[in-house]
Scaffold this active site. Sequence first.
Site: not given
Ligand SMILES: NC(=O)c1ccc[n+]([C@@H]2O[C@H](COP(=O)([O-])OP(=O)(O)OC[C@H]3O[C@@H](n4cnc5c(N)ncnc54)[C@H](OP(=O)(O)O)[C@@H]3O)[C@@H](O)[C@H]2O)c1
Length: 349
Positions: A154
């Site tokens: 981001c």
């Molecule tokens: N948030 C942002 O603004 C943003 C922006 C750009 C990029 N990102 C990137 O996008 C990715 C997701 O971010 P997020 O903010 O959505 O994170 P988040 O809210 O913490 O969600 C993480 C997700 O990954 C799942 N997960 C975790 N470990 C897993 C595994 N071993 N196998 C399968 N699923 C797994 C979790 O499932 P459960 O909850 O069911 O365990 C949850 O659905 C990250 O890499 C982050 O750096 C995020």
Amino acid sequence: MGRTTVRVGVVGASGYGGTELLRLLEAHPVMTATVIAARSRAGEPVRSVAPNLRTDALLEDVDPVALGALDVVFLATPHEASLELAPDLVDRGVPVIDLSGAFRLSAADHAEWYGGVHPAPELAADGGRAAVYGLTEWSRAELPGAHLVANPGCYPTATVLALAPLAGLIEAGSVVVDAKSGTSGAGRSTADALSASTVLGDLVAYGAPRHRHTREIETAIAGASGIDIGAIGFTPHLVPMSRGLLSTCSARVRDGVGPDDLRAALVDRYAHEGFVDVLPAGEFPRTKALAGSNGCRIGLLHDPRAGRVVVTGAIDNLGKGAAGQAIQNANVLLGLDEGAGLTAIGMHP
Ligand SMILES: NC(=O)c1ccc[n+]([C@@H]2O[C@H](COP(=O)([O-])OP(=O)(O)OC[C@H]3O[C@@H](n4cnc5c(N)ncnc54)[C@H](OP(=O)(O)O)[C@@H]3O)[C@@H](O)[C@H]2O)c1
């Protein structure tokens, strides 16, 4: 492309990036979320993690066989999970859009900034089957038919869109980036540091000077512009708002470069882009006006007294900074209209 339905998988569907993907997919003219998978929340209704959605679907377990049979898979997972899942899915022949940092850097940079040896170096940025770094406006030509897209972070999205057109007009080693993100940027979390009681009414810097996005910004600007702007000073801040990201970048201007050169470089570069707007002189972008959209707005000022340019990029961290750009990339990868499903404009008030 003649397809009427594109079958999509979302892994990490219980997280913030995943639920934003599901929201955008509900409005997509041809993409259908066919597999909606999570880890610990598998078995729960999607509505328990995304009350805004109109669906009775349940979150499923991650099943690589089912995912491998789809038209495209989004991994909205932590980088450790993406490192595990993506190589297998790529081998199964399904295009993967990874929202994590797993494949954005070279293997050596990955080891330095994320720690540990990269387990799939051939898919890292310098590998033989390198992922495409998916800052769409700068990598559009490489996306069609890609096997793996490393969706940008981001902070890098807002920062690189703002700075890359200026790379040849500024002095290397002079770039300072002061960036701010809403709390959803850290994902769904129960951490005390992200609780409302801690965050509301507060403002704090974090991660400097070794935040992982520092190196990504440097390499992405070099990749986009062909110019090495040197080491940047990057300081992110956590802001007590849900969504939104603002990156204020400042750099010393090279001798002989004036305000018209700076503005023309930005305006000309993005004149034909559907999602990136350069604001008129004197205007700076606001984050809320981009909430829920895939837009990026850029404001520019020249400070002759300090000999510096200040350029500010604003996005929705979950939109252009994550799920929106991921869908934009998938659209290009699959030969669909680049803006399909991304027509929402931001909000006011
Ligand atoms: N948030 C942002 O603004 C943003 C922006 C750009 C990029 N990102 C990137 O996008 C990715 C997701 O971010 P997020 O903010 O959505 O994170 P988040 O809210 O913490 O969600 C993480 C997700 O990954 C799942 N997960 C975790 N470990 C897993 C595994 N071993 N196998 C399968 N699923 C797994 C979790 O499932 P459960 O909850 O069911 O365990 C949850 O659905 C990250 O890499 C982050 O750096 C995020």
